[in-house]
Scaffold this motif. Structure first.
Motif, short mmCIF file in Angstrom:
data_model
loop_
_atom_site.label_atom_id
_atom_site.label_comp_id
_atom_site.label_asym_id
_atom_site.label_seq_id
_atom_site.Cartn_x
_atom_site.Cartn_y
_atom_site.Cartn_z
N SER A 244 0.85 -1.10 0.08
CA SER A 244 -0.13 0.07 -0.13
C SER A 244 0.85 1.24 -0.01
CB SER A 244 -0.91 0.02 1.43
OG SER A 244 -1.82 1.13 1.30
N GLU A 245 1.97 1.22 0.66
CA GLU A 245 2.74 2.34 0.74
C GLU A 245 3.71 2.58 -0.63
OE1 GLU A 245 5.07 1.72 4.40
OE2 GLU A 245 4.00 2.30 5.78
N ALA A 246 3.94 1.58 -1.03
CA ALA A 246 4.79 1.57 -2.39
C ALA A 246 3.91 2.09 -3.60
CB ALA A 246 5.57 0.45 -2.49
N THR A 247 2.64 1.38 -3.51
CA THR A 247 1.67 1.85 -4.67
C THR A 247 0.64 2.54 -4.68
OG1 THR A 247 0.25 -0.40 -4.06
CG2 THR A 247 2.36 -0.56 -5.26
N GLY A 248 0.04 2.71 -3.48
CA GLY A 248 -1.32 3.43 -3.28
C GLY A 248 -2.51 2.41 -3.40
N LEU A 249 -2.15 1.49 -3.73
CA LEU A 249 -3.38 0.22 -3.74
C LEU A 249 -4.22 0.30 -2.67
CD1 LEU A 249 -1.22 -2.26 -6.09
CD2 LEU A 249 -3.32 -0.78 -7.00
N SER A 250 -5.43 0.01 -2.76
CA SER A 250 -6.37 -0.05 -1.70
C SER A 250 -6.30 -1.69 -1.53
CB SER A 250 -7.67 0.16 -2.02
OG SER A 250 -8.74 -0.20 -1.00
N ILE A 251 -5.87 -2.12 -0.28
CA ILE A 251 -5.62 -3.37 0.38
C ILE A 251 -6.22 -3.56 1.86
CG2 ILE A 251 -3.92 -5.19 0.78
CD1 ILE A 251 -1.89 -3.69 -0.98
N ALA A 252 -7.18 -4.65 1.55
CA ALA A 252 -7.72 -5.20 2.87
C ALA A 252 -6.61 -6.11 3.60
CB ALA A 252 -9.08 -5.93 2.65
N ARG A 253 -6.22 -5.68 4.63
CA ARG A 253 -5.42 -6.40 5.54
C ARG A 253 -5.76 -7.21 6.60
NH1 ARG A 253 -2.09 -2.16 8.04
NH2 ARG A 253 -1.18 -4.12 9.14
N PHE A 254 -5.04 -8.59 6.61
CA PHE A 254 -5.28 -9.27 7.50
C PHE A 254 -4.11 -9.57 8.63
CE2 PHE A 254 -7.42 -11.40 3.91
CZ PHE A 254 -8.71 -11.33 4.41
N LYS A 255 -4.41 -10.16 9.64
CA LYS A 255 -2.90 -10.20 10.68
C LYS A 255 -1.76 -10.82 9.84
CE LYS A 255 -6.19 -11.31 14.34
NZ LYS A 255 -5.84 -10.94 15.53
N SER A 256 -0.72 -10.70 10.35
CA SER A 256 0.44 -11.35 9.90
C SER A 256 0.41 -12.81 9.84
CB SER A 256 1.64 -10.68 10.61
OG SER A 256 1.72 -11.24 11.84
N GLY A 257 1.20 -13.38 8.97
CA GLY A 257 1.03 -14.68 8.76
C GLY A 257 1.36 -15.41 10.11
N PRO A 258 2.34 -15.46 10.87
CA PRO A 258 2.41 -16.26 12.10
C PRO A 258 1.66 -16.03 13.08
CG PRO A 258 4.51 -15.32 11.31
CD PRO A 258 3.58 -14.47 10.32
N LEU A 259 0.71 -14.49 12.95
CA LEU A 259 -0.34 -14.38 14.11
C LEU A 259 -1.65 -14.64 13.58
CD1 LEU A 259 0.99 -11.04 15.16
CD2 LEU A 259 1.21 -13.31 16.52
N GLY A 260 -1.68 -15.54 12.28
CA GLY A 260 -3.08 -15.96 11.84
C GLY A 260 -3.44 -15.41 10.57
N GLY A 261 -2.88 -14.71 9.84
CA GLY A 261 -3.24 -13.97 8.67
C GLY A 261 -3.23 -15.07 7.58
N ASP A 262 -2.51 -16.17 7.50
CA ASP A 262 -2.66 -17.12 6.45
C ASP A 262 -4.13 -17.97 6.88
OD1 ASP A 262 -0.07 -16.51 5.40
OD2 ASP A 262 0.89 -18.21 6.81
N GLN A 263 -4.40 -18.16 7.96
CA GLN A 263 -5.42 -18.83 8.50
C GLN A 263 -6.69 -18.03 8.06
OE1 GLN A 263 -5.30 -19.90 12.62
NE2 GLN A 263 -4.22 -21.88 11.96
N GLN A 264 -6.65 -16.54 8.23
CA GLN A 264 -7.67 -15.87 7.73
C GLN A 264 -8.08 -16.06 6.34
OE1 GLN A 264 -6.01 -12.28 9.74
NE2 GLN A 264 -8.02 -12.10 10.33
#
Length: 134
Positions: A42-62
């Protein structure tokens, strides 16, 4: 299409560079990402991105839950095959769900470029193809 963007720490720069290069295509789609990866993109491109948790904290599971609920169309996951990941079982589960639900998953820049170019050219619309066959 709903596209998930995931990158291990050693591959985050590759993911940022990929999204910069293909931002004109990606901006036409609904984007999701795990924690830090989403912030950096998002910072590099300005693209709109829905964010989950980081992978180790459950993002992969989300993201896996989105797959199981038929709410994800493509996974671009730049994996680091040379570094052990503490959340490897979560990564394996995500990949298994992609296979079970037939969600395309690419794990490197080459595969991602082929997929994103096919998407842009209109060659990648598997959900509509499946509907037409029914």
């Amino acid at each position: 299409m709903k596209i998930a963007l995931i990158a291990h720490d050693e591959k985050k720069d590759d993911m940022v560079n990929f999204t910069i290069a293909y931002s004109n295509i990606l901006k036409q789609h609904e984007l999701f990402a795990t924690g830090t990866t989403g912030t950096r993109i998002s910072e590099a491109t300005g693209l709109s991105i829905a964010r989950f948790k980081s992978g180790p904290l459950g993002g992969d599971q989300q993201i896996g839950a989105k797959i199981a609920e038929n709410e994800m169309d493509l996974i671009i996951f730049f994996r680091d095959p040379l570094t052990a990941q503490p959340h490897e079982p979560d990564i394996s589960a995500l990949m298994r769900l992609s296979d079970v639900y037939q969600i395309p998953l690419v794990t490197n820049t080459g595969g991602a470029e082929v997929m994103i170019r096919a998407l842009d050219a209109g060659f990648f619309d598997w959900r509509n193809i499946v509907k037409e066959k029914k």
